[in-house]
Scaffold this motif. Structure first.
Motif, mmCIF file in Angstrom:
data_model
loop_
_atom_site.group_PDB
_atom_site.id
_atom_site.type_symbol
_atom_site.label_atom_id
_atom_site.label_comp_id
_atom_site.label_asym_id
_atom_site.label_seq_id
_atom_site.Cartn_x
_atom_site.Cartn_y
_atom_site.Cartn_z
ATOM 1 N N PRO A 15 0.878 -1.116 -0.171
ATOM 2 C CA PRO A 15 0.152 0.111 0.089
ATOM 3 C C PRO A 15 0.848 1.250 0.052
ATOM 4 C CG PRO A 15 -0.785 -1.557 1.462
ATOM 5 C CD PRO A 15 0.427 -2.179 1.484
ATOM 6 N N ALA A 16 1.900 1.349 0.733
ATOM 7 C CA ALA A 16 2.884 2.556 1.000
ATOM 8 C C ALA A 16 3.220 2.700 -0.564
ATOM 9 C CB ALA A 16 3.706 2.314 1.869
ATOM 10 N N GLY A 17 4.157 1.809 -0.934
ATOM 11 C CA GLY A 17 4.911 1.988 -2.178
ATOM 12 C C GLY A 17 4.164 2.575 -3.311
ATOM 13 N N TYR A 34 10.555 -1.388 -7.412
ATOM 14 C CA TYR A 34 11.417 -2.633 -7.217
ATOM 15 C C TYR A 34 10.645 -3.571 -6.265
ATOM 16 C CZ TYR A 34 14.468 -0.119 -10.152
ATOM 17 O OH TYR A 34 15.112 0.568 -10.958
ATOM 18 N N GLU A 35 9.898 -4.602 -6.832
ATOM 19 C CA GLU A 35 9.056 -5.563 -5.697
ATOM 20 C C GLU A 35 9.624 -7.077 -5.910
ATOM 21 O OE1 GLU A 35 6.496 -5.467 -3.520
ATOM 22 O OE2 GLU A 35 6.754 -7.638 -3.638
ATOM 23 N N ARG A 36 9.721 -7.349 -4.362
ATOM 24 C CA ARG A 36 10.229 -8.798 -4.262
ATOM 25 C C ARG A 36 9.369 -9.854 -5.084
ATOM 26 N NH1 ARG A 36 9.891 -10.445 1.805
ATOM 27 N NH2 ARG A 36 7.726 -9.827 1.389
ATOM 28 N N LEU A 49 -8.692 -4.958 4.113
ATOM 29 C CA LEU A 49 -8.149 -3.666 5.039
ATOM 30 C C LEU A 49 -9.584 -2.730 5.109
ATOM 31 C CD1 LEU A 49 -4.905 -3.259 3.203
ATOM 32 C CD2 LEU A 49 -5.253 -3.834 5.383
ATOM 33 N N ASP A 50 -9.482 -2.090 6.395
ATOM 34 C CA ASP A 50 -10.610 -0.942 6.608
ATOM 35 C C ASP A 50 -9.919 0.339 6.127
ATOM 36 O OD1 ASP A 50 -9.202 -1.193 8.606
ATOM 37 O OD2 ASP A 50 -11.182 -0.540 9.906
ATOM 38 N N MET A 51 -10.284 1.086 5.377
ATOM 39 C CA MET A 51 -10.005 2.534 4.968
ATOM 40 C C MET A 51 -10.555 3.518 5.814
ATOM 41 S SD MET A 51 -7.369 2.255 2.593
ATOM 42 C CE MET A 51 -6.806 1.003 3.602
ATOM 43 N N ASP A 112 -10.569 -5.999 -0.044
ATOM 44 C CA ASP A 112 -9.540 -6.941 0.091
ATOM 45 C C ASP A 112 -8.384 -6.347 -0.360
ATOM 46 O OD1 ASP A 112 -11.417 -8.719 0.457
ATOM 47 O OD2 ASP A 112 -11.646 -9.722 -1.445
ATOM 48 N N ARG A 113 -7.216 -6.634 0.190
ATOM 49 C CA ARG A 113 -5.808 -6.402 -0.016
ATOM 50 C C ARG A 113 -5.411 -6.484 -1.592
ATOM 51 N NH1 ARG A 113 -2.187 -6.354 4.701
ATOM 52 N NH2 ARG A 113 -3.393 -6.649 6.394
ATOM 53 N N GLY A 114 -5.886 -7.651 -1.985
ATOM 54 C CA GLY A 114 -5.432 -7.912 -3.316
ATOM 55 C C GLY A 114 -6.146 -7.059 -4.265
ATOM 56 N N GLN A 134 14.116 -8.333 -5.546
ATOM 57 C CA GLN A 134 14.138 -8.467 -3.981
ATOM 58 C C GLN A 134 15.462 -7.476 -3.697
ATOM 59 O OE1 GLN A 134 14.049 -11.906 -2.060
ATOM 60 N NE2 GLN A 134 14.664 -11.389 -0.124
ATOM 61 N N PHE A 135 15.428 -6.242 -2.998
ATOM 62 C CA PHE A 135 16.631 -5.565 -2.754
ATOM 63 C C PHE A 135 17.361 -6.173 -1.780
ATOM 64 C CE2 PHE A 135 18.496 -2.872 0.503
ATOM 65 C CZ PHE A 135 19.152 -1.784 -0.170
ATOM 66 N N VAL A 136 18.770 -6.288 -2.038
ATOM 67 C CA VAL A 136 19.792 -6.897 -0.998
ATOM 68 C C VAL A 136 20.554 -5.908 -0.261
ATOM 69 C CG1 VAL A 136 19.793 -9.419 -1.305
ATOM 70 C CG2 VAL A 136 21.027 -7.659 -2.667
ATOM 71 N N GLY A 305 5.480 3.822 5.602
ATOM 72 C CA GLY A 305 4.674 2.524 5.896
ATOM 73 C C GLY A 305 5.350 1.792 6.792
ATOM 74 N N ASP A 306 5.093 0.422 7.107
ATOM 75 C CA ASP A 306 5.700 -0.307 7.835
ATOM 76 C C ASP A 306 7.182 -0.449 8.016
ATOM 77 O OD1 ASP A 306 3.103 -1.019 8.542
ATOM 78 O OD2 ASP A 306 3.538 -3.495 8.267
ATOM 79 N N ALA A 307 8.034 0.088 7.166
ATOM 80 C CA ALA A 307 9.260 0.259 7.106
ATOM 81 C C ALA A 307 9.658 1.209 8.149
ATOM 82 C CB ALA A 307 10.039 0.653 5.647
ATOM 83 N N GLU A 317 -4.594 0.596 11.748
ATOM 84 C CA GLU A 317 -3.965 2.064 11.309
ATOM 85 C C GLU A 317 -2.931 1.818 10.177
ATOM 86 O OE1 GLU A 317 -5.135 4.699 11.246
ATOM 87 O OE2 GLU A 317 -6.436 5.239 13.208
ATOM 88 N N GLY A 318 -2.154 0.560 10.298
ATOM 89 C CA GLY A 318 -1.235 0.567 9.497
ATOM 90 C C GLY A 318 -1.095 0.763 8.121
ATOM 91 N N ALA A 319 -2.043 0.344 7.413
ATOM 92 C CA ALA A 319 -2.043 0.570 5.872
ATOM 93 C C ALA A 319 -2.575 1.962 5.763
ATOM 94 C CB ALA A 319 -3.037 -0.439 5.088
ATOM 95 N N ASN A 320 -3.577 2.338 6.640
ATOM 96 C CA ASN A 320 -3.982 3.925 6.543
ATOM 97 C C ASN A 320 -2.918 4.947 6.822
ATOM 98 O OD1 ASN A 320 -6.971 3.948 6.360
ATOM 99 N ND2 ASN A 320 -6.734 2.199 7.682
#
Ligand SMILES: Cc1cc2nc3c(=O)[nH]c(=O)nc-3n(C[C@H](O)[C@H](O)[C@H](O)COP(=O)(O)OP(=O)(O)OC[C@H]3O[C@@H](n4cnc5c(N)ncnc54)[C@H](O)[C@@H]3O)c2cc1C
Length: 386
Positions: A15-17, A34-36, A49-51, A112-114, A134-136, A305-307, A317-320
């Motif tokens: 959601p963040a990116g 860039y997505e894993r 998720l609730d918005m 739905d997240r998807g 996948q970033f390393v 976001g979560d990072a 609240e996380g995704a929001n």
């Protein structure tokens, strides 16, 4: 615009990116994600998720995607039923809740997240997302960064934005502050074709959410649009429980055996969830960033976001927060108000840290009482109209 002619790398397509990328592309910025995941269908996406107004919904509005969201959200999925360990109903708002709608601060539509991911992916310019990346690691190069990925490829970016979730690999380039374990672990299970597999539970769910409270232990669940059900056994335990319990998460009957021992007073109605789980269980120890965290802003690197601020899901609240981070960061980076990118990043990070600290404190408090002996009574009192 400060980011005119800059190559921006967003790492992580959650959601963040994706929200950030859409908002930056609307301003004409040059962005790659860039997505894993190896492609857009790589993973089962978890519970809905609730918005919220003022965060997730505001970001969708700014991204010109609210109308698309309205086509795909799940009306009624925000309704709740609260039961005890024996599945006796103590509260339900299915009949009583007044119908709130978009624009009302109490309206929390679920999606739905998807489906949310799909809305964002389809809104991006072609070839924006580089899958299987996948970033390393990364190293400073010229004014920016050279990023390295697990598949052996590399890419240069003038600005790197970490949106790679709770276990971010980029966060350590910004700060040494680490998340702490909250004392709570969730065990996630998934049931396919729930109406057929667990009809009694679907009756209780009534197409909404079901929260069951026992003595300090909970079961939380909701249906997804495809008719599958995601459930979480949520309980207090050691940080290492997930790796020391000896359970084979792919063996649902073994996990059922654990549930019967760990939730001894719980009705056999719940056993069906475990008997019908179709994919391996996923243990999720819950972490939180220290609410008082801060760091010195950089000129070509930030996170959201979560990072930046993983928190327990007990306030939803996380995704929001992740999406409103994206909104504020895009506004700062595209504003004519700042002299340089470092000042824009500093302004974004200050407001993000303050906002996320408040949400984290509430999430931690909720997580604590939701696993207390009198959680059922407290939850019912909280939801009852005064
Ligand atoms: C059980 C549960 C229920 C929740 N319910 C809610 C809710 O109702 N409402 C709410 O607002 N929030 C909820 N949350 C929180 C929410 O899921 C997160 O806060 C949100 O997903 C954070 O978004 P994000 O984009 O920052 O991170 P993520 O969603 O974790 O996305 C990170 C992305 O980065 C990718 N990635 C990871 N590492 C790398 C790497 N090294 N290189 C490249 N890509 C990488 C991942 O594949 C993923 O696509 C819940 C969380 C849990 C665990």
């Amino acid at each position: 615009m400060l980011i005119q002619d800059k190559q921006i790398a967003v790492v992580g397509g959650g959601p963040a990116g994706l929200t950030l990328t859409r908002l930056l592309q609307l301003q004409g910025a040059n962005v790659k994600v860039y997505e894993r995941d190896i492609d857009k269908n790589a993973r089962v996406q978890g519970a809905p998720l609730d918005m919220h107004e003022g965060s997730g919904l505001s970001a969708l509005r700014a991204a010109h995607l609210l109308e698309e969201f309205k086509k795909h959200f799940r009306p009624g999925a925000d309704r709740k039923t609260i039961v005890n360990a024996r599945a006796e109903v103590f509260y339900s708002d299915h009949e009583t809740a007044t119908r709130a709608d978009f624009g009302n601060e109490h309206f929390r539509p679920e999606i739905d997240r998807g489906q949310l991911r799909k809305i964002f992916l389809e809104s991006l310019q072609p070839e924006t997302v580089i899958w299987d990346s996948q970033f390393v690691s990364m190293q400073a190069q010229n004014e920016g960064w050279l990023l390295h990925f697990k598949n052996g490829s590399s890419a240069y970016a003038d600005i790197v934005i970490a949106a790679d979730g709770a276990r971010s690999k980029i966060r350590s380039y910004i700060t040494d502050v680490k998340p702490f374990y909250t004392g709570i672990t969730m065990l996630e299970g998934n049931v396919q074709y729930a109406e057929k597999a667990v009809p009694e539970i679907c009756k209780l769910l009534n197409s909404g959410a079901l929260l069951a409270f026992g003595k300090g232990r909970n079961l939380l669940m909701g249906l997804k649009g495809d008719g599958n059900l995601t459930f979480y056994a949520s309980f207090k335990t050691d940080e290492s429980w997930a790796v020391t319990n000896g359970l084979d998460y792919a063996d649902n009957l073994e996990v059922l055996g654990w549930f019967r021992k760990a939730y001894p007073e719980w009705s056999s109605i719940w056993f069906k969830l475990f008997e019908n789980a179709m994919t391996a269980f996923i243990p999720r120890p819950l972490y939180c960033m220290p609410p008082d965290q801060s760091w010195k802003a950089q000129s070509n690197l930030t996170m959201l976001g979560d990072a930046a601020h993983v928190m327990p899901p007990s306030a939803g609240e996380g995704a929001n927060m992740a999406m409103v981070d994206a909104l504020e960061l895009s506004q700062c980076l595209c504003s004519a108000h700042f002299l340089d990118i470092q000042s824009a990043i500093a302004a974004y990070e200050r407001q993000m840290q303050e906002r996320a600290a408040e949400a984290a404190k509430i999430s931690l408090q909720n997580g604590e009482w939701m696993h207390s002996e009198d959680a059922l009574e407290r939850m019912v009192r909280l939801l009852q109209p005064s």
